[in-house]
Design an enzyme around this catalytic site. Sequence first.
Site, PDB file in Angstrom:
ATOM      1  CG  HIS A  47      10.257  -2.964  13.831  1.00  0.00           C
ATOM      2  ND1 HIS A  47       9.573  -3.485  14.906  1.00  0.00           N
ATOM      3  CD2 HIS A  47      10.415  -3.986  12.965  1.00  0.00           C
ATOM      4  CE1 HIS A  47       9.356  -4.774  14.696  1.00  0.00           C
ATOM      5  NE2 HIS A  47       9.851  -5.107  13.518  1.00  0.00           N
ATOM      6  CB  THR A  48       9.599   3.993  12.041  1.00  0.00           C
ATOM      7  OG1 THR A  48       8.601   3.710  11.057  1.00  0.00           O
ATOM      8  CG2 THR A  48      10.964   3.648  11.491  1.00  0.00           C
ATOM      9  N   GLY A 138       2.014 -10.883   7.971  1.00  0.00           N
ATOM     10  CA  GLY A 138       2.596  -9.542   7.970  1.00  0.00           C
ATOM     11  C   GLY A 138       1.897  -8.595   7.014  1.00  0.00           C
ATOM     12  CG  LEU A 139       0.849  -9.523   3.607  1.00  0.00           C
ATOM     13  CD1 LEU A 139       0.425 -10.403   2.438  1.00  0.00           C
ATOM     14  CD2 LEU A 139       1.796  -8.426   3.127  1.00  0.00           C
ATOM     15  CB  SER A 140      -2.256  -5.512   8.092  1.00  0.00           C
ATOM     16  OG  SER A 140      -1.987  -4.886   9.291  1.00  0.00           O
ATOM     17  CB  SER A 141      -5.314 -10.817   8.149  1.00  0.00           C
ATOM     18  OG  SER A 141      -4.807 -11.381   9.345  1.00  0.00           O
ATOM     19  CB  SER A 142      -4.990  -8.269  12.985  1.00  0.00           C
ATOM     20  OG  SER A 142      -3.857  -7.462  12.772  1.00  0.00           O
ATOM     21  CG  ASP A 191      -0.495  -2.987  10.942  1.00  0.00           C
ATOM     22  OD1 ASP A 191       0.524  -2.497  10.427  1.00  0.00           O
ATOM     23  OD2 ASP A 191      -0.464  -3.966  11.719  1.00  0.00           O
ATOM     24  CE1 TYR A 248       5.774  -4.587  16.741  1.00  0.00           C
ATOM     25  CE2 TYR A 248       4.805  -4.283  18.913  1.00  0.00           C
ATOM     26  CZ  TYR A 248       4.981  -3.858  17.612  1.00  0.00           C
ATOM     27  OH  TYR A 248       4.367  -2.705  17.180  1.00  0.00           O
TER      28      TYR A 248
HETATM   29  P1  ADP Z   1      -1.489 -10.136  10.394  1.00  0.00           P
HETATM   30  O1  ADP Z   1      -2.280  -8.958  10.880  1.00  0.00           O
HETATM   31  O2  ADP Z   1      -0.160  -9.727   9.885  1.00  0.00           O
HETATM   32  O3  ADP Z   1      -2.218 -10.974   9.397  1.00  0.00           O
HETATM   33  P2  ADP Z   1      -1.808 -10.894  13.133  1.00  0.00           P
HETATM   34  O4  ADP Z   1      -1.195 -11.956  13.974  1.00  0.00           O
HETATM   35  O5  ADP Z   1      -1.715  -9.485  13.586  1.00  0.00           O
HETATM   36  O6  ADP Z   1      -1.207 -11.054  11.656  1.00  0.00           O
HETATM   37  O7  ADP Z   1      -3.348 -11.184  12.934  1.00  0.00           O
HETATM   38  C1  ADP Z   1      -3.782 -12.461  12.529  1.00  0.00           C
HETATM   39  C2  ADP Z   1      -4.926 -12.883  13.400  1.00  0.00           C
HETATM   40  O8  ADP Z   1      -6.086 -12.063  13.148  1.00  0.00           O
HETATM   41  C3  ADP Z   1      -5.411 -14.287  13.114  1.00  0.00           C
HETATM   42  O9  ADP Z   1      -4.661 -15.236  13.839  1.00  0.00           O
HETATM   43  C4  ADP Z   1      -6.849 -14.233  13.582  1.00  0.00           C
HETATM   44  O10 ADP Z   1      -6.938 -14.340  14.978  1.00  0.00           O
HETATM   45  C5  ADP Z   1      -7.270 -12.825  13.211  1.00  0.00           C
HETATM   46  N1  ADP Z   1      -7.912 -12.763  11.874  1.00  0.00           N
HETATM   47  C6  ADP Z   1      -7.582 -11.918  10.873  1.00  0.00           C
HETATM   48  N2  ADP Z   1      -8.374 -12.088   9.801  1.00  0.00           N
HETATM   49  C7  ADP Z   1      -9.240 -13.062  10.117  1.00  0.00           C
HETATM   50  C8  ADP Z   1     -10.314 -13.714   9.406  1.00  0.00           C
HETATM   51  N3  ADP Z   1     -10.651 -13.368   8.173  1.00  0.00           N
HETATM   52  N4  ADP Z   1     -11.000 -14.674  10.077  1.00  0.00           N
HETATM   53  C9  ADP Z   1     -10.672 -15.018  11.337  1.00  0.00           C
HETATM   54  N5  ADP Z   1      -9.677 -14.464  12.023  1.00  0.00           N
HETATM   55  C10 ADP Z   1      -8.949 -13.498  11.442  1.00  0.00           C
HETATM   56 MG    MG Z   2      -1.769  -7.738  12.516  1.00  0.00          MG
END
Ligand code: ADP
Ligand code: MG
Length: 418
Positions: A47-48, A138-142, A191, A248
């Site tokens: 959070h920085t 929280g591992l940044s899939s987005s 991220d 947030y």
């Molecule tokens: P985090 O980034 O920590 O995983 P977020 O809430 O920021 O959590 O992002 C998760 C969102 O990103 C999912 O709900 C989805 O909308 C999207 N997302 C990420 N990776 C994928 C994937 N491989 N397929 C479909 N959607 C994805």
């Molecule tokens: Mg994210």
Amino acid sequence: MTAVEFIEPMSHDIGVSAAAELFIKAYGCKPEGVWAAPGRVNLIGEHTDYNAGLCLPIALPHRTFIALKPREDTTVRVVSDVNPGEVAEADLRELQAGAVQGWAAYPVGVAWALREAGFDAVRGFDAAFSSCVPLGSGLSSSAAMTCSTALALDEVFGLGYGSTDAGRVTLIEAAIKSENDMAGASTGGLDQNASMRCSLGHAIRLDCKPGLTPLESVSPKEFDLDKYGLELLVLDTQAPHQLNDGQYAQRRATCEEAARVLGADNLRAVAEGVAAADGSIADAALADVLAKLDDETMKKRVRHVITEIGRVDRFVDAFAQGDIKTAGELFNASHDSLRDDYEVTVPELDTAVDVARANGAYGARMTGGGFGGSIIALVDKGQGHEIAQKIADEFAARGFNAPRALPAFAAPAASREI
Ligand code: ADP
Ligand code: MG
């Protein structure tokens, strides 16, 4: 007792073929290439980022693979192995912020953001994603998704920014804009910088002060766990999602308001005013700052941000010197501050951290935004599995969801795979 699940990273070969096969199944032709971008864990400095502060992420070996082929028109079609039967579609012409619903907002938003930034060469595309980064943990899939998309679009449309660290900053800006303005998910930049700019064996010390050059904003810091006989356990608590959107935004707003009251551009500037040369913050200097604030909650939020910024360089120094005891204590202090002052932990995060500490971890803390998500623990090599199991047992006893562990090391940034 159920054995705790470990999420192994997808190998290059498996990731490439999974994304390419999904592409062929969805669109009936071959992709032009496959790219991949990693998830991340932030070692310290939480959070920085949105306070112009410091953070210290590593890229995970867990990656999101994207198979992509450009189109002549402005149509975008995307499919993900999360739901392989469903292709989402959008048109880039006259697209407005927030116009795309669901997960497709992330990749479509990247193309939209690049075009908004003046990259008219960016047109439509077909893409298929395959990922082993846990979603919403929280591992940044987005960021793994937006950064892999940005790198692929950069290459197929000949923008030329992906091949250098400085150039990648331009792609990072599009990835951030996609998340903020198309997906409506507030993000401060940690991220995307981690996913695009980390390297094997290194964390990046990311300085989020505005106006820095790319070279000034990131410095690689060796993070070689083997050298000290260590392991980094990452554990996704699988805590149920909370309605944290407002939380947030509230934290960000409180920090901005506090900086205003203190007559500073941001809390980093305040932190710099009170820090000693090694980054540590003297209690008296901090007390002077807090005395200028009336609101008790605001005082706590500011105390977290200022002390947390101060912990980043101390962690870097301790780790570089092999002082793992101090590095672990800084992990612990970070978590305690996020729990007590920033108030972004949940019982699952606190329990996982407590169990790790009680079972020999040098230090343990939540990582990511909080309100659920993951913890990290610095443990002796070979101990990660046992500690993860102890956490899983405690979770079962308390009726929490079963957690999942991830083997982790400082992995490389986004790249073209084939
Ligand atoms: P985090 O980034 O920590 O995983 P977020 O809430 O920021 O959590 O992002 C998760 C969102 O990103 C999912 O709900 C989805 O909308 C999207 N997302 C990420 N990776 C994928 C994937 N491989 N397929 C479909 N959607 C994805
Ligand atoms: Mg994210």
